[in-house]
Design a protein around this motif. Structure first.
Motif, PDB file in Angstrom:
ATOM      1  N   CYS A  99      70.308  46.405  26.421  1.00 44.82           N
ATOM      2  CA  CYS A  99      69.135  45.559  26.204  1.00 44.82           C
ATOM      3  C   CYS A  99      68.446  45.322  27.546  1.00 44.82           C
ATOM      4  O   CYS A  99      69.092  44.918  28.524  1.00 44.82           O
ATOM      5  N   PHE A 126      65.532  42.566  18.087  1.00 48.01           N
ATOM      6  CA  PHE A 126      66.594  41.796  18.725  1.00 48.01           C
ATOM      7  C   PHE A 126      67.900  41.797  17.936  1.00 48.01           C
ATOM      8  O   PHE A 126      68.788  41.015  18.231  1.00 48.01           O
ATOM      9  N   SER A 127      68.038  42.619  16.952  1.00 53.67           N
ATOM     10  CA  SER A 127      69.272  42.692  16.186  1.00 53.67           C
ATOM     11  C   SER A 127      69.552  44.150  15.831  1.00 53.67           C
ATOM     12  O   SER A 127      68.763  45.045  16.145  1.00 53.67           O
ATOM     13  N   GLU A 128      70.667  44.358  15.162  1.00 55.80           N
ATOM     14  CA  GLU A 128      71.048  45.718  14.797  1.00 55.80           C
ATOM     15  C   GLU A 128      70.085  46.257  13.750  1.00 55.80           C
ATOM     16  O   GLU A 128      69.705  45.569  12.807  1.00 55.80           O
ATOM     17  N   ARG A 136      64.560  46.690  14.121  1.00 52.01           N
ATOM     18  CA  ARG A 136      64.694  45.275  14.447  1.00 52.01           C
ATOM     19  C   ARG A 136      64.805  45.154  15.958  1.00 52.01           C
ATOM     20  O   ARG A 136      65.677  45.768  16.566  1.00 52.01           O
ATOM     21  N   TRP A 164      66.519  46.352  22.423  1.00 50.87           N
ATOM     22  CA  TRP A 164      67.778  47.078  22.509  1.00 50.87           C
ATOM     23  C   TRP A 164      67.521  48.571  22.387  1.00 50.87           C
ATOM     24  O   TRP A 164      66.644  49.004  21.643  1.00 50.87           O
ATOM     25  N   GLU A 185      68.551  48.097  10.620  1.00 53.08           N
ATOM     26  CA  GLU A 185      69.031  48.183   9.242  1.00 53.08           C
ATOM     27  C   GLU A 185      68.926  49.615   8.742  1.00 53.08           C
ATOM     28  O   GLU A 185      67.843  50.203   8.721  1.00 53.08           O
TER      29      GLU A 185
END
Length: 385
Positions: free
Chosen positions: A236, A193-195, A191, A359, A197
Motif C-alpha cells: 500500500c 482500501f480493501s481486498e 476496492r 493497494w 471482490e
C-alpha cells in the motif's frame, strides 16, 4: 270577549309551531362571538368529521386485505385446470437456464496463436451480466498456466456491470506446451482500501481449441477460485504530485501477505527516467512480521515536463533463509504501466496536490524489469597496470 290576547314580544307557548325554526337563531344570538369566528368553527368541525370518516374507511380496507390470504386471489378450481392443461412438455428459455445455473456473467474472449513466434494473443473484449454487492468497478486479469509469473491486468471500468475492455495481451507459449496449457481470466471488483471482490473466473484449456484460426466467442464465467498460488504479497502506497513546485511525494504505508519465513523486509523506492535508473531511496527494515508497517515519505523533484517520462518502481526486499537480501516483488507505477498501477498514476495526475492511496499486488521482479527494459549502466574499463 274573554279570549286571551297575544302581547307583542311575549314568548310562544309549547304548543305553537314557531319554536323549532327559532331554536338555532336563538342559540346563535346567545353566543357573543363574531360571525367570522362561528364560520371558522363550523369549517373546522366539518373538516374533523370528514377526516374521521376517511380514517374509518381506510381502516376497514386494511382489515379486509389482512383477512384475505395471498393464495385466494390466484386460486383456480380443478375443473378449470383440467380443461386448460396439456401433456406436451414445456421447454424453458435458454437465457433463463443460463441465468439460473451461471450467476457469474459472461466474457467475450478471442484467441490467436502465431506458430512462427510461438506467441499466444489473448483478446479481452467485454463482459456482461456481472454481479457484485454494490457498485461494479471491474477489471480483468489474464494469465497462462505455462507462465505463472506473467499476467496482464486491464484498466478499471467504473460503475458498469457490462465493461468493454478491448485489450490484447501476448504470452510466449511453445508449440510443444500448447496442448497442456490453459488460459485463466479472472474478473475483480476494484476496492481501493480493501481486498478486491472476485466476480468470476474462466479457465479455458487450449488443448481442446482449434488455434489454426482466430477464435472469438462468448464464454460463461464460473465461480472464482479460492486462492492464487502466484500471489507474493501486496503493498500500500500513497502518491501526491504538485505541478507548481514539481514535487512527487511517495509514502510507503504498509505491506501484507508476505511469507512468514522472512527475517526482515524493507522497500526500495526508485525513479527511472528514459529507461535509466535516476534516483533511489529505501525505508528502514522491519523484522519478524509478514505485514510490516512503514509509513515513510519520500519526495523527489520531478518537473512537469518529465512526469510522463518517469517510471516509479517500488520493490519489496527481504532477507530469506539463506541470510541474503532478495527482491520479493515489485510494483511499476507510470504512464507505461497497466491495470491498477496505471489507474493509480492517472488518479494522482487528475487530483493534483491531493494524496491518493491504493493497494497493489506485487509482481515478480523479472517481469517488472522486462517491462521497464532498463538499459545497462555504462561500465568503465578497469585499467591494467
Amino acid at each position: 270577549m274573554g279570549q286571551p290576547t297575544e302581547t307583542p314580544g311575549a314568548p310562544a307557548t309549547a304548543g305553537t309551531t314557531t319554536a323549532l325554526p327559532g331554536l338555532i337563531p336563538d342559540l346563535v344570538s346567545r353566543i357573543h362571538w363574531p360571525r367570522w369566528a362561528l364560520v371558522v368553527l363550523a369549517l373546522a368541525a366539518g373538516a374533523l368529521v370528514l377526516s374521521c370518516i376517511v380514517c374509518a374507511v381506510c381502516c376497514c380496507r386494511r382489515r379486509q386485505r389482512r383477512r384475505k390470504k395471498p393464495g385466494d386471489k390466484e386460486a383456480v378450481g380443478l375443473g378449470s385446470a383440467r380443461s386448460t392443461t396439456t401433456t406436451h412438455p414445456v421447454q424453458p428459455e435458454v437465457d433463463d437456464l443460463e441465468s439460473g445455473l451461471q450467476p457469474w456473467g459472461r466474457l467475450q474472449l478471442s484467441l490467436e496463436y502465431d506458430p512462427a513466434a510461438q506467441e499466444l494473443k489473448v483478446g479481452l473484449r467485454q463482459a456482461a451480466a456481472l454481479k457484485a454487492a454494490g457498485t461494479v468497478d471491474c477489471y480483468a486479469r489474464a494469465s497462462v498456466s505455462t507462465q505463472p509469473g506473467h499476467r496482464h491486468e486491464t484498466r478499471v471500468h467504473h460503475d458498469t456491470p457490462c465493461p468493454v475492455f478491448d485489450e490484447t495481451c501476448c504470452f510466449h507459449v511453445p508449440r510443444a506446451e500448447l496442448p497442456r496449457a490453459s488460459v485463466r481470466v479472472q474478473l475483480f471488483n476494484f476496492r481501493r482500501f480493501s481486498e478486491h471482490e472476485p466476480l468470476g473466473e474462466l479457465l479455458l484449456p487450449l488443448g481442446s481449441e482449434d488455434l489454426q484460426h482466430v477464435l472469438e466467442r462468448w464464454h460463461q464465467l464460473g465461480p472464482p477460485g479460492s486462492a492464487e498460488p502466484e500471489q507474493v504479497g501486496e503493498l500500500c502506497c500513497s502518491l501526491r504530485y504538485v505541478p507548481g513546485s514539481g514535487q512527487l511525494t511517495v509514502v510507503v504505508l504498509e505491506a501484507r501477505g508476505l511469507s512468514p519465513a522472512l527475517a526482515e523486509s524493507f522497500v526500495k523506492v526508485q525513479l527511472v527516467l528514459n529507461r535509466r535508473k535516476w534516483k533511489r531511496r529505501k525505508t528502514s527494515a522491519r523484522s519478524g512480521t509478514a505485514a510490516p508497517y512503514f509509513n515513510e515519505a519520500f519526495s523527489f523533484p520531478v518537473p512537469l515536463s518529465q512526469i510522463q517520462s518517469v517510471d516509479l518502481v517500488l520493490a519489496v526486499w527481504a532477507r530469506g533463509p539463506q541470510a541474503r537480501m532478495e527482491p520479493v516483488g515489485k510494483v511499476l507505477l507510470s504512464a507505461r504501466a497497466s491495470g491498477q498501477p496505471l489507474q493509480h498514476w492517472a488518479d494522482m495526475l487528475a487530483h493534483a496536490r491531493r494524496p491518493v492511496a491504493q493497494w497493489h499486488r506485487l509482481q515478480p521482479a523479472r517481469e517488472v524489469d522486462r517491462a521497464l527494459g532498463l538499459q545497462p549502466r555504462l561500465r568503465l574499463p578497469v585499467p591494467h597496470f
